[in-house]
Design an enzyme around this catalytic site. Structure first.
Site, PDB file in Angstrom:
ATOM      1  CG  HIS A  57      40.284   2.714  31.736  1.00 24.21           C
ATOM      2  ND1 HIS A  57      39.795   3.350  32.841  1.00 24.21           N
ATOM      3  CD2 HIS A  57      41.462   3.317  31.428  1.00 24.21           C
ATOM      4  CE1 HIS A  57      40.638   4.325  33.195  1.00 24.21           C
ATOM      5  NE2 HIS A  57      41.659   4.308  32.358  1.00 24.21           N
ATOM      6  CG  HIS A 219      42.613   7.763  35.377  1.00 24.77           C
ATOM      7  ND1 HIS A 219      42.182   8.702  34.466  1.00 24.77           N
ATOM      8  CD2 HIS A 219      43.058   6.723  34.661  1.00 24.77           C
ATOM      9  CE1 HIS A 219      42.365   8.228  33.243  1.00 24.77           C
ATOM     10  NE2 HIS A 219      42.896   7.037  33.337  1.00 24.77           N
TER      11      HIS A 219
END
Lengths: 335, 213
Positions: A57, A219
């Protein structure tokens, strides 16, 4: 898979080495290879601020370690919570004796590992309190708000909590500021393509050509609906509506806005999207006090963006405007 | 009473490490259907790390299982790190100080592992997770002993129940973890945690059986 890596199983380890070498003013290694700290942490007299989460991320989570921001970070595998030991070691790296605020996102693995780490910390005499981000409106209905995921609103949560800590607030004050920030945040994602975990080697899920997924998670968790690929202006409308329809925005509010790319969308496209978002918020009577547009919280090589809107009051506005320096977020004093 | 020597513990844990390593790609593929596709990768990484720490020597079953549990808890993170970490530490703690592991000892180990698992998760049978494997497997072993079965036969019942439990997850809608966000879309695929758990319990039984005397 066309990726710049050495070994797909060591992406996180190899990446951390680079962060340490490139930014020695922001990162110091600790005895735990999965924990980095701000070189000056623990800062005497200040409540420690810790976060952690899966990798992939970037710049989150480690990129928010810095001055007036996060003191130490626990680093997990790609898209996987850090182990309890990493959270515990991050608490120890951040604690000056004033206690530690652990500000993280609502995912099963993170909840479990943080819970265990907080227990272990208590045995070692470190007081830890937590705030769990749940700003993603697409991940559960409003009456199940405790099930919602934490996404890019976490950045505002860290910013507010860490600014309160820098101003000298005690642990309860830091926790209250971070909680208030996330309670006033709402976010939504929009995915245009899938993403590939290097160790898996193939895309995680599928978004067909000509389609996009509204409400997608960080995700690739499925969203609210798969729709035809639309213009940036239309996409902005699809994103703004569910965010401002959720509590707690009302006309006349001032807001902070964060548009983050998911990793593979060019900055110019994020700004095309932002231009419409700005106008739509204005049409709804929301005045944008401060906007952040860039790659703040990504999902590997996914195309798409997230929108986060935070309602401001005088306290949160002051905390958001507080100067800070980190890889992910650097700002001077508001003019 | 039939039993096996506890100092064969390292061999049993090495068998567990082997089965996870061999099924790395399979477990990730199952996980990819409704999760993020890294279950096999992360499990294999944690189990391989345990192999490194164990080295080639002998260890007691208690020490080997606790080393496995601690390694998973400390190194792999995610949900599986704490869940399998607690489980194997629980199994290992219940074997402490026992030189010959007989069926009632293994029953106590299984029950301790389940108790420790339940201390960190509220997951239940039917949630589409590793509980769907471990709960019926534990009951099957205990039930077989209560019905007068020998150790080896009770291990067979445990393996059958673990595999049936794994298969039961296929038609379930996930109620916990990341797959629960999928709702109905999680139906039709096995749960990765339930699958790795069935592999581990079946392998543990297979490793123990030839040691019984």
């Amino acid at each position: 898979m066309q990726r710049l890596i050495n070994d797909p199983d060591n992406v996180v380890e190899d990446g951390v080495k680079g962060y340490l070498k490139a930014h020695p003013e922001l990162f110091a290694a600790t005895a735990n290879a999965r924990v980095l700290k701000y070189p000056r942490a623990p800062i005497a007299g200040k409540v420690g601020v810790v976060t952690g989460g899966g990798s992939g991320h970037e710049p989150a989570f480690l990129g928010y370690v810095g001055e007036n921001l996060v003191d130490a970070v626990a680093i997990g595998e790609i898209f996987s919570s850090p182990p309890a030991r990493a959270f515990l070691d991050a608490f120890a790296a951040a604690d000056s004796g004033q206690g530690v605020a652990c500000l993280y996102g609502n995912y099963a693995g993170d909840n479990m590992n943080v819970k265990m780490a907080v227990k272990m910390a208590a045995k070692e005499g470190i007081t830890v309190k937590t705030v769990v981000a749940n700003d993603d409106v697409a991940s559960a209905p409003r009456d199940q708000i405790e099930k919602r995921r934490g996404v890019a609103g976490e950045i505002f949560m860290w910013k507010a909590g860490a600014a309160a800590a820098a101003e000298g607030a005690g642990l309860d004050g830091v926790i209250a500021a971070a909680q208030k920030a996330i309670d006033n945040c709402r976010s939504i994602g929009l995915g245009l393509t899938s993403c590939t975990i290097p160790a898996v080697g193939k895309p995680n899920f599928t978004i067909e050509a000509g389609k996009m997924e509204l409400g997608i998670g960080h995700h690739g968790e499925p969203g609210i609906e798969v729709v035809d690929l639309a213009s940036a202006d239309q996409a902005a409308e699809m994103m703004v509506r569910p965010v401002i329809e959720d509590v707690p925005f009302t006309a006349g509010d001032e807001v902070a806005v964060l548009v983050s790319g998911l990793g593979a969308t060019p900055l110019v496209e994020l700004h095309i999207l932002y231009a419409k978002i700005h106008d739509l918020l204005g049409d709804a009577g929301l005045a944008t006090h401060r906007a952040y547009v860039g790659n703040y919280f990504t999902s590997l090589d996914m195309m798409g963006a997230t929108l986060t809107v935070m309602r401001l009051d005088d306290e949160i506005k002051r905390l958001i405007d507080h100067p800070c320096h980190s890889l992910g977020l650097t700002q001077g004093r508001q003019a | 009473m039939t039993s096996f020597p506890a100092d064969r513990g390292a061999d049993i844990v090495r068998a567990l490490i082997r089965v996870i390593t061999e099924n790395r790609a399979y477990l990730s593929e199952i996980d990819g259907a409704i999760g993020d596709g890294d279950h096999g990768v992360n499990m294999a990484k944690g189990f391989a790390l345990c192999a490194e720490k164990m080295g080639p020597g002998a260890m007691s079953l208690s020490a080997a299982l606790q080393l496995l549990g601690e390694t998973l808890m400390e190194s792999i993170g995610g949900s599986m790190g704490p869940l399998y970490g607690m489980y194997f530490i629980g199994l290992g703690e219940a074997a402490e100080g026992i030189d010959q592991i007989a069926a009632p000892d293994f029953q106590a180990m299984l029950e301790q592992g389940l108790t420790d698992l339940r201390s960190i998760t509220e997951a239940q049978i039917g949630d589409k997770c590793l509980m769907d494997t471990v709960v019926p497997a534990t009951s099957a072993f205990s039930g077989a002993l209560a019905a007068g079965a020998e150790f080896a036969a009770a291990l067979d019942r445990m393996t059958e129940a673990a595999e049936a439990g794994r298969d039961s997850t296929k038609e379930m809608v996930a109620k916990i973890g990341r797959a629960s966000r999928l709702g109905e879309r999680s139906r039709g695929t096995l749960d990765a945690g339930a699958t790795s758990c069935a592999l581990l319990l079946a392998e543990m039984a297979a490793a123990m059986k030839p040691m019984l005397a």
